[in-house]
Design an enzyme around this catalytic site. Structure first.
Site, PDB file in Angstrom:
ATOM      1  N   LYS A  27       1.175  35.585  88.730  1.00  8.47           N
ATOM      2  CA  LYS A  27       1.491  35.806  87.320  1.00  8.47           C
ATOM      3  C   LYS A  27       0.313  35.397  86.446  1.00  8.47           C
ATOM      4  O   LYS A  27       0.195  34.264  85.998  1.00  8.47           O
ATOM      5  CB  LYS A  27       2.755  35.055  86.903  1.00  8.47           C
ATOM      6  CG  LYS A  27       3.232  35.456  85.504  1.00  8.47           C
ATOM      7  CD  LYS A  27       4.543  34.797  85.141  1.00  8.47           C
ATOM      8  CE  LYS A  27       5.011  35.254  83.754  1.00  8.47           C
ATOM      9  NZ  LYS A  27       6.284  34.613  83.367  1.00  8.47           N
ATOM     10  N   THR A  28      -0.573  36.347  86.226  1.00  9.90           N
ATOM     11  CA  THR A  28      -1.726  36.157  85.354  1.00  9.90           C
ATOM     12  C   THR A  28      -1.578  37.058  84.134  1.00  9.90           C
ATOM     13  O   THR A  28      -0.683  37.904  84.065  1.00  9.90           O
ATOM     14  CB  THR A  28      -3.027  36.527  86.097  1.00  9.90           C
ATOM     15  OG1 THR A  28      -2.959  37.924  86.442  1.00  9.90           O
ATOM     16  CG2 THR A  28      -3.190  35.696  87.358  1.00  9.90           C
ATOM     17  N   LEU A  29      -2.497  36.907  83.192  1.00 10.11           N
ATOM     18  CA  LEU A  29      -2.483  37.768  82.010  1.00 10.11           C
ATOM     19  C   LEU A  29      -2.628  39.229  82.418  1.00 10.11           C
ATOM     20  O   LEU A  29      -1.985  40.122  81.850  1.00 10.11           O
ATOM     21  CB  LEU A  29      -3.626  37.365  81.068  1.00 10.11           C
ATOM     22  CG  LEU A  29      -3.735  38.144  79.753  1.00 10.11           C
ATOM     23  CD1 LEU A  29      -2.494  37.927  78.908  1.00 10.11           C
ATOM     24  CD2 LEU A  29      -4.991  37.720  78.999  1.00 10.11           C
ATOM     25  N   LYS A  43      -9.276  50.059  91.673  1.00  3.00           N
ATOM     26  CA  LYS A  43      -9.581  49.070  92.714  1.00  3.00           C
ATOM     27  C   LYS A  43     -10.091  49.745  93.986  1.00  3.00           C
ATOM     28  O   LYS A  43     -10.906  49.176  94.715  1.00  3.00           O
ATOM     29  CB  LYS A  43      -8.339  48.226  93.024  1.00  3.00           C
ATOM     30  CG  LYS A  43      -7.916  47.292  91.913  1.00  3.00           C
ATOM     31  CD  LYS A  43      -8.955  46.230  91.601  1.00  3.00           C
ATOM     32  CE  LYS A  43      -8.417  45.181  90.634  1.00  3.00           C
ATOM     33  NZ  LYS A  43      -9.438  44.170  90.273  1.00  3.00           N
ATOM     34  N   ASP A 102     -20.262  41.131  77.413  1.00  2.00           N
ATOM     35  CA  ASP A 102     -19.326  42.251  77.377  1.00  2.00           C
ATOM     36  C   ASP A 102     -19.869  43.303  78.331  1.00  2.00           C
ATOM     37  O   ASP A 102     -20.905  43.922  78.068  1.00  2.00           O
ATOM     38  CB  ASP A 102     -19.227  42.800  75.950  1.00  2.00           C
ATOM     39  CG  ASP A 102     -18.208  43.917  75.820  1.00  2.00           C
ATOM     40  OD1 ASP A 102     -17.855  44.532  76.852  1.00  2.00           O
ATOM     41  OD2 ASP A 102     -17.766  44.183  74.685  1.00  2.00           O
ATOM     42  N   TYR A 120       1.618  50.011  89.747  1.00  2.00           N
ATOM     43  CA  TYR A 120       0.206  49.608  89.723  1.00  2.00           C
ATOM     44  C   TYR A 120      -0.668  50.781  89.281  1.00  2.00           C
ATOM     45  O   TYR A 120      -1.686  50.586  88.627  1.00  2.00           O
ATOM     46  CB  TYR A 120      -0.223  49.074  91.088  1.00  2.00           C
ATOM     47  CG  TYR A 120      -1.440  48.180  91.023  1.00  2.00           C
ATOM     48  CD1 TYR A 120      -1.428  47.008  90.276  1.00  2.00           C
ATOM     49  CD2 TYR A 120      -2.604  48.511  91.696  1.00  2.00           C
ATOM     50  CE1 TYR A 120      -2.537  46.189  90.210  1.00  2.00           C
ATOM     51  CE2 TYR A 120      -3.720  47.702  91.645  1.00  2.00           C
ATOM     52  CZ  TYR A 120      -3.684  46.533  90.903  1.00  2.00           C
ATOM     53  OH  TYR A 120      -4.792  45.742  90.834  1.00  2.00           O
TER      54      TYR A 120
END
Length: 253
Positions: A191-193, A161, A63, A154
């Site tokens: 298309k990701t989580l 970023k 983590d 975004y």
């Protein structure tokens, strides 16, 4: 026949499921002969990884919210496996409220959380990974062109970023004397989580695909192939750089 990453031991941080860019990186690295070590945040994510990773793949909990956890992870890797040759950092997070609002409405706690997980964690990972990394080692992270352009929806993640990319340049300078190179891959919208957490993400995906040079979105393995290049000895002359893997979307934006 020898493969591009034969003999390389690479740590990949941030695989969430089979659609994640980090998993595309893992697939490409393994196909090219790398020994891959995956890190996961918690037991829930480990159960997801258990469904997709090949039997025998090493997985270690990490983590990144605390430096002590990162240091412990890389100490454990070193004790069990020795030195490493590379790290791929594919970790980013902002809470739902922060992601959905404009930057003008971001509150301090949300700002700090997004920067901590998405940008500072790269500093922490680079610090402790570099201590157990062989010469000619490589560190890479994942970014997006929302760092330099105001991409609709975004928002705060673009700010994080931008900080991440600045970290890449400065850490590349810091680690240069140790012969460790540091780079970023600016991946196209996939298309990701992580993307589905962005407001109006469907519009973002459609617009990105429309702006590719061939009308088809980049996929996770194509991004992973760029990661393979950066982890390989073919990229020993590349550091402090940002490589686009978006099928030219950044050319037209």
């Amino acid at each position: 026949m020898s493969k591009l990453l034969d003999g390389k031991r690479i740590v990949i941080m941030g695989v969430a499921n089979k659609r994640s860019i980090a998993w595309g990186c893992a697939q490409s690295l393994m196909d090219n002969g790398a020994e891959v070590i995956l890190t996961y945040q918690n037991d829930r994510l480990k159960r997801q990884l258990d469904r997709i990773v090949p039997e025998g793949t090493t997985m270690i909990q990490c983590d990144v919210s605390e430096d002590e956890n990162v240091e412990k992870t890389f100490n454990e890797i070193h004790e069990k496996f020795g030195n490493i040759d590379g790290v791929i950092h594919a970790i980013a997070y902002a809470d739902k409220k922060t992601l959905e609002g404009g930057v003008i409405d971001v509150e301090k706690d949300g700002y700090n959380l997004a920067q901590d997980v998405s940008a500072y964690s790269f500093i922490s990972v680079s610090r402790y990974a570099s201590r157990i990394m062989n010469p000619s080692g490589s560190i890479a992270t994942l970014t997006y062109m929302g760092s330099t352009r105001a991409i609709p929806s975004y928002n705060m993640m673009g700010v994080a970023k931008a900080a991440l990319e600045a970290n890449v340049r400065y850490i590349a300078t810091d680690l240069g004397p140790k012969k460790i190179r540091v780079n970023a891959i600016s991946a196209g919208a996939i298309k990701t989580l992580a993307v589905t957490g962005i407001k109006n993400h469907g519009d973002l995906l459609r617009e990105s695909e429309a702006r590719t040079v061939d009308g088809e979105s980049v996929d996770t393995v194509q991004v992973g192939n760029v990661a393979t290049f950066l982890m390989s000895d073919l990229s020993t002359g590349v550091t402090g750089d940002l490589i686009y893997a978006d099928k030219g979307v950044h050319l037209l934006a």
